[in-house]
Design a protein around this motif. Structure first.
Motif, mmCIF file in Angstrom:
data_model
loop_
_atom_site.group_PDB
_atom_site.id
_atom_site.type_symbol
_atom_site.label_atom_id
_atom_site.label_comp_id
_atom_site.label_asym_id
_atom_site.label_seq_id
_atom_site.Cartn_x
_atom_site.Cartn_y
_atom_site.Cartn_z
ATOM 1 N N SER A 65 -1.505 -16.306 -8.572
ATOM 2 C CA SER A 65 -0.375 -15.190 -8.874
ATOM 3 C C SER A 65 -1.046 -13.865 -9.040
ATOM 4 N N ILE A 69 1.142 -11.019 -7.002
ATOM 5 C CA ILE A 69 1.461 -9.910 -7.742
ATOM 6 C C ILE A 69 0.932 -8.606 -6.839
ATOM 7 N N LEU A 72 2.914 -8.388 -3.600
ATOM 8 C CA LEU A 72 4.513 -7.881 -4.014
ATOM 9 C C LEU A 72 4.629 -6.414 -3.980
ATOM 10 N N GLU A 73 3.681 -5.920 -4.747
ATOM 11 C CA GLU A 73 3.842 -4.322 -4.904
ATOM 12 C C GLU A 73 3.894 -3.737 -3.522
ATOM 13 N N SER A 75 4.567 -5.087 -0.763
ATOM 14 C CA SER A 75 5.884 -5.408 0.126
ATOM 15 C C SER A 75 6.980 -4.587 -0.542
ATOM 16 N N VAL A 76 7.186 -4.565 -1.844
ATOM 17 C CA VAL A 76 8.290 -3.601 -2.265
ATOM 18 C C VAL A 76 8.248 -2.372 -1.777
ATOM 19 N N PRO A 88 17.076 -6.997 -3.956
ATOM 20 C CA PRO A 88 15.527 -7.487 -4.393
ATOM 21 C C PRO A 88 15.087 -8.410 -3.185
ATOM 22 N N PRO A 90 12.143 -8.425 -1.217
ATOM 23 C CA PRO A 90 10.510 -8.631 -1.234
ATOM 24 C C PRO A 90 10.440 -9.959 -1.986
ATOM 25 N N TYR A 91 11.227 -10.138 -3.407
ATOM 26 C CA TYR A 91 11.244 -10.920 -4.375
ATOM 27 C C TYR A 91 12.007 -12.184 -3.814
ATOM 28 N N CYS A 94 9.535 -13.755 -1.180
ATOM 29 C CA CYS A 94 8.278 -14.453 -1.951
ATOM 30 C C CYS A 94 8.654 -15.971 -2.650
ATOM 31 N N VAL A 95 9.924 -15.971 -3.175
ATOM 32 C CA VAL A 95 10.166 -17.070 -3.871
ATOM 33 C C VAL A 95 10.518 -18.259 -2.466
#
Length: 140
Positions: A65, A69, A72-73, A75-76, A88, A90-91, A94-95
């Motif tokens: 995780s 995290i 993800l930053e 990626s955003v 959203p 990138p999220y 990820c999922v």
């Protein structure tokens, strides 16, 4: 009416905040030390393979995780540079990246018929080699 500049130090307020911050740091260090000590004692006191497996799974999840995290930053920011800020993305990526392997492993492949419980059996056998013990894995 005199308006005080906010950059001037008040003395009392700063000393209170420094004391409060020092107290917070000391309490946090004590809590982290106690949790670390208990985390080291529990496997020694309760020699349970299930408990050790649960602890390994939990710690692996923490590391994964933390990595996700941080990725993800970035990626955003990458999606923002591309101008894709209306959804959203990138999220969602990820999922989907987590759920596809889970779906393939659990749904498509299913169970493969046997458990993974192995037991270490120690046999005294001097004919097997120079060691007086032969270590072999047997299925439970």
């Amino acid at each position: 009416m005199c308006i005080r500049d906010r950059t001037q130090s008040t003395g009392v307020f700063e000393s209170f905040m420094e004391g409060s911050l020092l107290s917070f740091k000391l309490q946090s260090a004590a809590i982290i030390g106690i949790v670390a000590f208990l985390g080291g004692i529990v496997p020694l006191k309760y020699n349970s393979p299930k408990l050790l497996s649960l602890g390994n799974t939990f710690s692996g999840g923490i590391f994964l995780s933390a990595g996700f995290i941080h990725m993800l930053e970035e990626s955003v920011h990458g999606f923002q540079e591309l101008g894709m800020t209306d959804y959203p993305y990138p999220y969602i990526c990820c999922v989907i990246g987590i759920l596809i392997p889970l779906f393939v492993e659990k749904i498509l492949l299913g169970e493969h018929g046997h458990g993974h419980g192995h037991k270490l059996q120690i046999e005294s056998d001097t004919e097997m080699g120079s060691s007086p013990y032969n270590l072999s894995l047997i299925h439970i």
